[in-house]
Enzyme design. Structure first.
Site, PDB file in Angstrom:
ATOM      1  N   GLU A   1      71.921   2.587  25.458  1.00  0.00           N
ATOM      2  CA  GLU A   1      72.637   3.452  24.809  1.00  0.00           C
ATOM      3  C   GLU A   1      74.221   2.654  24.705  1.00  0.00           C
ATOM      4  OE1 GLU A   1      72.056   5.685  22.570  1.00  0.00           O
ATOM      5  OE2 GLU A   1      71.188   6.927  23.937  1.00  0.00           O
ATOM      6  N   HIS A   2      74.789   2.610  23.533  1.00  0.00           N
ATOM      7  CA  HIS A   2      76.053   1.893  23.604  1.00  0.00           C
ATOM      8  C   HIS A   2      76.034   0.367  23.804  1.00  0.00           C
ATOM      9  CE1 HIS A   2      78.768   5.427  22.639  1.00  0.00           C
ATOM     10  NE2 HIS A   2      77.952   5.796  23.317  1.00  0.00           N
ATOM     11  N   THR A   3      74.775  -0.166  23.785  1.00  0.00           N
ATOM     12  CA  THR A   3      74.123  -1.784  23.795  1.00  0.00           C
ATOM     13  C   THR A   3      74.246  -2.317  22.520  1.00  0.00           C
ATOM     14  OG1 THR A   3      72.022  -0.762  23.948  1.00  0.00           O
ATOM     15  CG2 THR A   3      73.243  -1.474  25.907  1.00  0.00           C
ATOM     16  N   ASP A   4      74.230  -1.472  21.386  1.00  0.00           N
ATOM     17  CA  ASP A   4      73.807  -2.175  20.121  1.00  0.00           C
ATOM     18  C   ASP A   4      75.208  -2.738  19.667  1.00  0.00           C
ATOM     19  OD1 ASP A   4      75.124   0.326  19.258  1.00  0.00           O
ATOM     20  OD2 ASP A   4      73.721   0.762  17.849  1.00  0.00           O
TER      21      ASP A   4
ATOM     22  N   GLY B   1      72.930  13.862  17.762  1.00  0.00           N
ATOM     23  CA  GLY B   1      72.674  12.479  18.386  1.00  0.00           C
ATOM     24  C   GLY B   1      71.127  12.226  17.945  1.00  0.00           C
TER      25      GLY B   1
ATOM     26  N   SER C   1      70.887  11.016  14.919  1.00  0.00           N
ATOM     27  CA  SER C   1      71.359  10.302  13.747  1.00  0.00           C
ATOM     28  C   SER C   1      71.250  10.778  12.179  1.00  0.00           C
ATOM     29  CB  SER C   1      70.612   8.922  13.858  1.00  0.00           C
ATOM     30  OG  SER C   1      71.441   8.168  14.580  1.00  0.00           O
TER      31      SER C   1
ATOM     32  N   ASP D   1      70.962   3.045  14.859  1.00  0.00           N
ATOM     33  CA  ASP D   1      70.453   4.145  14.159  1.00  0.00           C
ATOM     34  C   ASP D   1      69.682   3.700  12.688  1.00  0.00           C
ATOM     35  OD1 ASP D   1      71.826   5.144  16.318  1.00  0.00           O
ATOM     36  OD2 ASP D   1      73.538   6.107  15.063  1.00  0.00           O
TER      37      ASP D   1
ATOM     38  N   TYR E   1      84.565   6.847  20.304  1.00  0.00           N
ATOM     39  CA  TYR E   1      83.605   5.912  20.166  1.00  0.00           C
ATOM     40  C   TYR E   1      84.432   4.402  19.771  1.00  0.00           C
ATOM     41  CZ  TYR E   1      79.387   3.758  18.076  1.00  0.00           C
ATOM     42  OH  TYR E   1      78.443   2.843  18.017  1.00  0.00           O
TER      43      TYR E   1
HETATM   44  C1  GLA Z   1      75.904   6.253  17.870  1.00  0.00           C
HETATM   45  C2  GLA Z   1      76.092   4.957  16.904  1.00  0.00           C
HETATM   46  C3  GLA Z   1      74.780   3.834  17.224  1.00  0.00           C
HETATM   47  C4  GLA Z   1      74.966   3.668  18.849  1.00  0.00           C
HETATM   48  C5  GLA Z   1      74.977   4.833  19.690  1.00  0.00           C
HETATM   49  C6  GLA Z   1      75.097   4.575  21.074  1.00  0.00           C
HETATM   50  O1  GLA Z   1      74.567   6.565  17.595  1.00  0.00           O
HETATM   51  O2  GLA Z   1      75.979   5.180  15.672  1.00  0.00           O
HETATM   52  O3  GLA Z   1      75.192   2.614  16.731  1.00  0.00           O
HETATM   53  O4  GLA Z   1      76.032   2.806  19.260  1.00  0.00           O
HETATM   54  O5  GLA Z   1      75.824   5.901  19.225  1.00  0.00           O
HETATM   55  O6  GLA Z   1      74.118   3.909  21.623  1.00  0.00           O
END
Ligand code: GLA
Length: 391
Positions: free
Chosen positions: A34-37, A124, A126, A172, A222
């Site tokens: 999570e939050h690695t992309d 969450g 997407s 996502d 974010y």
């Molecule tokens: C949201 C963003 C993704 C990702 C997640 C956290 O869903 O759209 O790109 O950064 O948060 O992992």
């Protein structure tokens, strides 16, 4: 809540003819990463059986007519002249996609569209990526654009950045499109290389618990995290010239430069570097069929998201704390961007009913809110389901 049938019949009622194209766009889960992309790291998502269904047809007009069935809103999108931002967020997601295609030289014509489904909004899972990938697939199909799925994912990400103003990563959109039945997508967000890992969970299953606290990604938090990570990279570049993103940084490097990073950026960098390591461990455990080893790593991720990255909220913390205590649950964490939405739980299938009913009760007691539970299946990503050819 809509299905294909109700979306098609709404289309027929509104536009007086049958749709030409039917598209099914998938939501996603993320096991870990999570939050690695946007830090060029790894993610491990999958497409799930929560969908937005699209019915569409060209209309021969100089504007699109779009009905968002889930929220009962209608709008038109003029195609002559520059695209103007709308006050409605969902319209901006569509405008952004049209804008990207136009930038690629696609000549656009009017479309009639009705969409809606069973993918909860702002949870969450997407829904915004499903909206983008479904609409992008519709436009591609209607105007015969030569574009492969990974490229659609990139187009949709650029659209979020440029039109909607969300500096999101690629996870996502990529997961929504590239997901495959019963498989997890291990994606390297730096090279965009990916491989499928079978989601074989043995006696366990995935259960999402929706806190019904709705998050809003456009919220500044974010963006703030994206900036803090970039700041960390800048600091570390002074010591390691090869560093271009947090992907090039190890946990040891972060610990060594705690002082220079400062307290906040230090915590953010520590979380991201630890999360990449955890993800690789999870992949190894899954490949070896050691599902029990995955659970504790999910708990660790939650602690990191709560204490170091600071993107959780008290309601989802409550859901995870409850899960920690429940004998059927081996792992649990907040999923997605954070600040609300769902927890993802690894639960022993035979006892998941008990977990679901007891967590719902406890949550209702604590917050006077009704949580929702979803026992999701992993399915194929967004695709055209039907296209009628008129001769
Ligand atoms: C949201 C963003 C993704 C990702 C997640 C956290 O869903 O759209 O790109 O950064 O948060 O992992």
């Amino acid at each position: 809540m809509h299905n294909f049938e109700s979306i098609k019949s709404l289309f027929e009622q509104r536009f007086d003819s049958a749709p030409t194209y039917e598209i099914r766009a998938s939501g996603r889960i993320n096991i870990i990463g999570e939050h690695t992309d946007y830090n060029m790291g790894y993610v491990l998502p999958a497409a799930i059986n929560k969908f937005i269904f699209f019915a569409g047809a060209t209309n021969g007009l100089d504007h699109c007519r779009v009905y968002a069935a889930d929220i009962d809103e209608y709008d038109t999108i003029p195609l002559n002249g520059e695209f103007q931002r709308s006050s409605k967020l969902w319209v901006n997601y569509l405008l952004g996609i049209l804008d990207q295609y136009r930038q690629q030289g696609v000549s656009l014509e009017g479309l009639d569209v009705v969409f809606g489904g069973n993918l909860p909004l702002g949870s969450g899972m997407s829904s915004s990526a499903a909206l983008e990938t479904g609409f992008a697939t519709l436009v591609k199909t209607a105007f015969d654009v030569e574009i492969e799925k990974p490229e659609i994912a990139r187009l949709a990400q650029r659209s979020s950045h440029q039109f909607v103003g969300v500096p999101c990563g690629i996870m996502d959109q990529f997961a929504s499109l590239m997901g495959r039945e019963k498989q997890l997508v291990l994606l390297d967000c730096r090279s965009l290389e990916y491989e499928y890992i079978p989601c074989d969970l043995g006696k366990y299953e995935i259960v999402l618990i929706n806190s019904k606290i709705s998050h809003d990604l456009s919220e500044s938090a974010y963006e703030e995290r994206v900036k803090e990570c970039a700041e960390g990279v800048k600091v570390l570049q002074q010591f390691y010239s090869q560093v271009q993103s947090l992907r090039d940084v190890s946990k040891a490097m972060v610990l060594k430069h705690k002082e220079e990073l400062g307290p906040i950026v230090f915590k953010r960098c520590l979380y991201v570097t630890s999360e990449n390591e955890r993800l690789l461990q999870v992949c190894e455990s899954l490949r070896e069929g050691k599902v029990e080893e995955v659970g504790p790593l999910l708990f660790e991720t939650h602690a990191g998201l709560r204490d170091l990255y600071e993107v959780s909220c008290k309601e989802v913390d409550f859901l995870v704390d409850f899960a920690v205590q429940h004998p059927a649950v081996i792992g649990s964490r907040i999923m997605g961007g954070g600040f609300g939405g769902c927890s993802i739980n690894l639960v022993e299938s035979a006892r998941s009913d008990d977990f679901i009913s007891s967590v719902k009760l406890a949550y209702q007691d604590a917050y006077q809110r009704k949580a929702e539970a979803y026992q999701v299946d992993i399915v194929d990503g967004t695709d055209l389901v039907k296209s009628i050819v008129y001769s």
